[in-house]
Design a protein around this motif. Structure first.
Motif, PDB file in Angstrom:
ATOM      1  N   MET A  23      23.367  44.087 -43.288  1.00 21.12           N
ATOM      2  CA  MET A  23      24.414  43.261 -42.712  1.00 21.12           C
ATOM      3  C   MET A  23      23.823  42.400 -41.622  1.00 21.12           C
ATOM      4  O   MET A  23      22.827  42.744 -41.011  1.00 21.12           O
ATOM      5  CB  MET A  23      25.533  44.218 -42.238  1.00 21.12           C
ATOM      6  CG  MET A  23      25.875  44.203 -40.766  1.00 21.12           C
ATOM      7  SD  MET A  23      27.276  45.284 -40.392  1.00 21.12           S
ATOM      8  CE  MET A  23      28.373  44.127 -39.597  1.00 21.12           C
ATOM      9  N   GLY A  24      24.416  41.239 -41.399  1.00 20.74           N
ATOM     10  CA  GLY A  24      23.929  40.359 -40.340  1.00 20.74           C
ATOM     11  C   GLY A  24      24.973  40.253 -39.259  1.00 20.74           C
ATOM     12  O   GLY A  24      26.159  40.234 -39.543  1.00 20.74           O
ATOM     13  N   VAL A  25      24.537  40.216 -38.038  1.00 16.40           N
ATOM     14  CA  VAL A  25      25.486  40.101 -36.935  1.00 16.40           C
ATOM     15  C   VAL A  25      25.510  38.667 -36.426  1.00 16.40           C
ATOM     16  O   VAL A  25      24.524  37.953 -36.534  1.00 16.40           O
ATOM     17  CB  VAL A  25      25.152  41.072 -35.781  1.00 16.40           C
ATOM     18  CG1 VAL A  25      25.397  42.499 -36.215  1.00 16.40           C
ATOM     19  CG2 VAL A  25      23.733  40.893 -35.320  1.00 16.40           C
TER      20      VAL A  25
ATOM     21  N   ALA B 117      15.094  44.513 -48.668  1.00 14.96           N
ATOM     22  CA  ALA B 117      15.071  43.126 -49.135  1.00 14.96           C
ATOM     23  C   ALA B 117      16.330  42.373 -48.700  1.00 14.96           C
ATOM     24  O   ALA B 117      16.283  41.181 -48.386  1.00 14.96           O
ATOM     25  CB  ALA B 117      14.927  43.091 -50.664  1.00 14.96           C
ATOM     26  N   HIS B 118      17.469  43.068 -48.670  1.00 16.75           N
ATOM     27  CA  HIS B 118      18.719  42.433 -48.243  1.00 16.75           C
ATOM     28  C   HIS B 118      18.609  41.942 -46.789  1.00 16.75           C
ATOM     29  O   HIS B 118      19.037  40.838 -46.456  1.00 16.75           O
ATOM     30  CB  HIS B 118      19.887  43.413 -48.389  1.00 16.75           C
ATOM     31  CG  HIS B 118      21.169  42.918 -47.803  1.00 16.75           C
ATOM     32  ND1 HIS B 118      22.117  42.228 -48.534  1.00 16.75           N
ATOM     33  CD2 HIS B 118      21.655  42.971 -46.540  1.00 16.75           C
ATOM     34  CE1 HIS B 118      23.122  41.895 -47.740  1.00 16.75           C
ATOM     35  NE2 HIS B 118      22.871  42.331 -46.524  1.00 16.75           N
ATOM     36  N   GLU B 119      18.008  42.783 -45.934  1.00 15.77           N
ATOM     37  CA  GLU B 119      17.870  42.372 -44.523  1.00 15.77           C
ATOM     38  C   GLU B 119      16.927  41.169 -44.413  1.00 15.77           C
ATOM     39  O   GLU B 119      17.217  40.223 -43.686  1.00 15.77           O
ATOM     40  CB  GLU B 119      17.373  43.532 -43.661  1.00 15.77           C
ATOM     41  CG  GLU B 119      18.354  44.691 -43.562  1.00 15.77           C
ATOM     42  CD  GLU B 119      19.772  44.257 -43.200  1.00 15.77           C
ATOM     43  OE1 GLU B 119      19.952  43.511 -42.216  1.00 15.77           O
ATOM     44  OE2 GLU B 119      20.717  44.655 -43.912  1.00 15.77           O
ATOM     45  N   LEU B 120      15.815  41.197 -45.161  1.00 16.65           N
ATOM     46  CA  LEU B 120      14.923  40.035 -45.174  1.00 16.65           C
ATOM     47  C   LEU B 120      15.667  38.817 -45.705  1.00 16.65           C
ATOM     48  O   LEU B 120      15.433  37.687 -45.264  1.00 16.65           O
ATOM     49  CB  LEU B 120      13.707  40.293 -46.069  1.00 16.65           C
ATOM     50  CG  LEU B 120      12.540  41.064 -45.501  1.00 16.65           C
ATOM     51  CD1 LEU B 120      11.362  40.982 -46.473  1.00 16.65           C
ATOM     52  CD2 LEU B 120      12.115  40.535 -44.150  1.00 16.65           C
ATOM     53  N   GLY B 121      16.587  39.070 -46.646  1.00 19.86           N
ATOM     54  CA  GLY B 121      17.389  37.996 -47.233  1.00 19.86           C
ATOM     55  C   GLY B 121      18.190  37.244 -46.180  1.00 19.86           C
ATOM     56  O   GLY B 121      18.348  36.023 -46.258  1.00 19.86           O
ATOM     57  N   HIS B 122      18.696  37.978 -45.182  1.00 19.80           N
ATOM     58  CA  HIS B 122      19.428  37.312 -44.087  1.00 19.80           C
ATOM     59  C   HIS B 122      18.523  36.311 -43.368  1.00 19.80           C
ATOM     60  O   HIS B 122      18.956  35.230 -42.978  1.00 19.80           O
ATOM     61  CB  HIS B 122      19.932  38.348 -43.075  1.00 19.80           C
ATOM     62  CG  HIS B 122      21.214  39.009 -43.486  1.00 19.80           C
ATOM     63  ND1 HIS B 122      22.399  38.324 -43.635  1.00 19.80           N
ATOM     64  CD2 HIS B 122      21.495  40.305 -43.780  1.00 19.80           C
ATOM     65  CE1 HIS B 122      23.351  39.161 -43.992  1.00 19.80           C
ATOM     66  NE2 HIS B 122      22.836  40.374 -44.099  1.00 19.80           N
ATOM     67  N   PHE B 123      17.251  36.692 -43.174  1.00 18.95           N
ATOM     68  CA  PHE B 123      16.318  35.793 -42.493  1.00 18.95           C
ATOM     69  C   PHE B 123      15.982  34.598 -43.379  1.00 18.95           C
ATOM     70  O   PHE B 123      15.823  33.478 -42.905  1.00 18.95           O
ATOM     71  CB  PHE B 123      15.036  36.549 -42.109  1.00 18.95           C
ATOM     72  CG  PHE B 123      15.246  37.549 -41.011  1.00 18.95           C
ATOM     73  CD1 PHE B 123      15.145  37.166 -39.681  1.00 18.95           C
ATOM     74  CD2 PHE B 123      15.577  38.866 -41.295  1.00 18.95           C
ATOM     75  CE1 PHE B 123      15.355  38.090 -38.660  1.00 18.95           C
ATOM     76  CE2 PHE B 123      15.788  39.793 -40.285  1.00 18.95           C
ATOM     77  CZ  PHE B 123      15.678  39.398 -38.959  1.00 18.95           C
TER      78      PHE B 123
ATOM     79  N   ASP C 252      25.991  35.655 -44.169  1.00 17.17           N
ATOM     80  CA  ASP C 252      26.781  35.848 -45.382  1.00 17.17           C
ATOM     81  C   ASP C 252      26.138  36.931 -46.263  1.00 17.17           C
ATOM     82  O   ASP C 252      24.957  36.839 -46.613  1.00 17.17           O
ATOM     83  CB  ASP C 252      26.853  34.520 -46.137  1.00 17.17           C
ATOM     84  CG  ASP C 252      27.789  34.602 -47.331  1.00 17.17           C
ATOM     85  OD1 ASP C 252      28.958  34.234 -47.174  1.00 17.17           O
ATOM     86  OD2 ASP C 252      27.337  35.048 -48.415  1.00 17.17           O
ATOM     87  N   GLU C 253      26.930  37.962 -46.624  1.00 17.18           N
ATOM     88  CA  GLU C 253      26.368  39.100 -47.364  1.00 17.18           C
ATOM     89  C   GLU C 253      25.960  38.715 -48.787  1.00 17.18           C
ATOM     90  O   GLU C 253      24.923  39.159 -49.287  1.00 17.18           O
ATOM     91  CB  GLU C 253      27.376  40.259 -47.392  1.00 17.18           C
ATOM     92  CG  GLU C 253      27.704  40.831 -46.013  1.00 17.18           C
ATOM     93  CD  GLU C 253      26.472  41.322 -45.248  1.00 17.18           C
ATOM     94  OE1 GLU C 253      25.488  41.736 -45.867  1.00 17.18           O
ATOM     95  OE2 GLU C 253      26.499  41.262 -44.006  1.00 17.18           O
ATOM     96  N   ALA C 254      26.774  37.887 -49.452  1.00 18.61           N
ATOM     97  CA  ALA C 254      26.463  37.505 -50.834  1.00 18.61           C
ATOM     98  C   ALA C 254      25.189  36.656 -50.881  1.00 18.61           C
ATOM     99  O   ALA C 254      24.352  36.814 -51.781  1.00 18.61           O
ATOM    100  CB  ALA C 254      27.639  36.741 -51.449  1.00 18.61           C
TER     101      ALA C 254
HETATM  102 ZN   LIG Z   1      23.863  42.135 -44.731  1.00 15.95          ZN
END
Ligand SMILES: [Zn+2]
Length: 185
Positions: free
Chosen positions: A1-3, A142-148, A154-156
Motif C-alpha cells: 500500500m502507498g501512503v 514487487a507491489h511496493e516497488l510498483g508504487h515507486f 493507486d493500488e491497481a
Molecule cells: Zn499498495
C-alpha cells in the motif's frame, strides 16, 4: 500500500516557486547547521537499500532478512531506499498506529506500506515469508516497488507495475549465465 505525501510535499508539488524558496531555505539551514560534530551522514542515493529490523530479531526475522537481500539482488532497486523489516505482530500493530497518526489517514495493511517521497517501505516479515491476501512474498515486494515505479499511491497501478517487474525478473532469470549453464547440463 502507498501512503499519501506528508503536508510539506503537497505544498512542494502545488507551488513551484514556494518549492524553490523552501529548498533554498533548507540548503541555507543545512549549510549553517553543518559541523563535523553534528553532521548526520546523508544516505547516498547510489547505495542499494538499507534494511532495519523492527521488533523481535528471531530466526524467522533472519530468514526475512535473507529473503529481502535476495529480492533486492534480483529486482531493480530504488536508490536510497530505506526498508524496515517488522518482525512480530505487536511491532507491526505499533507501526500501523504510528503511521496512522503521522499521516492523518488510517494506515492499515497486512503486508507492507511505502512512502515514495521519503523512499521508505515497511514490510511485515510474515507477509514477506508466507505471503498475504492470496499473494506470495515476492509479489508483496514487487507491489511496493510498483508504487515507486508508477510514482503513485493507486493500488491497481502498483499491481500492474508489479506484474511487469515480476515478468522482467523471470526473463532475467531465464537469460542469466547461471540459468543457461543449468539448462545446458
Ligand atoms: Zn499498495
Amino acid at each position: 500500500m502507498g501512503v499519501p505525501a506528508r503536508f510539506q510535499e503537497v505544498v512542494f508539488r502545488s507551488a513551484g516557486a514556494i518549492r524553490i524558496l523552501i529548498i533554498l531555505g533548507v540548503l541555507l539551514v543545512t549549510a549553517c547547521s553543518a559541523s563535523p560534530l553534528h553532521a548526520q551522514p546523508a544516505r547516498s542515493l547510489n547505495l542499494p537499500p538499507s534494511i532495519s529490523i523492527v521488533g523481535t530479531n528471531d530466526k524467522a526475522c533472519q530468514d526475512g532478512v535473507s529473503e529481502l537481500q535476495r529480492l533486492i539482488h534480483e529486482f531493480a532497486f530504488v536508490r536510497g531506499h530505506r526498508i524496515y523489516l517488522v518482525c512480530d505482530a505487536n511491532a507491526w500493530n505499533h507501526v500501523m498506529h504510528h503511521l496512522t497518526l503521522e499521516y492523518g489517514v488510517i494506515v492499515n495493511s497486512r503486508g507492507a506500506v511505502s512512502d515514495i517521497h521519503l523512499r521508505e517501505t515497511w514490510f511485515y516479515n510474515e507477509a514477506l515469508l508466507k505471503g498475504v491476501d492470496g499473494h506470495n512474498g515476492e509479489f508483496v515486494y514487487a507491489h511496493e516497488l510498483g508504487h515507486f515505479l508508477c510514482s503513485c499511491i493507486d493500488e491497481a497501478e502498483a499491481d500492474k507495475a508489479a506484474v511487469q517487474l515480476l515478468d522482467d525478473a523471470r526473463h532475467n532469470r531465464f537469460n542469466s549465465p547461471a540459468a543457461s549453464m543449468a539448462a545446458s547440463k
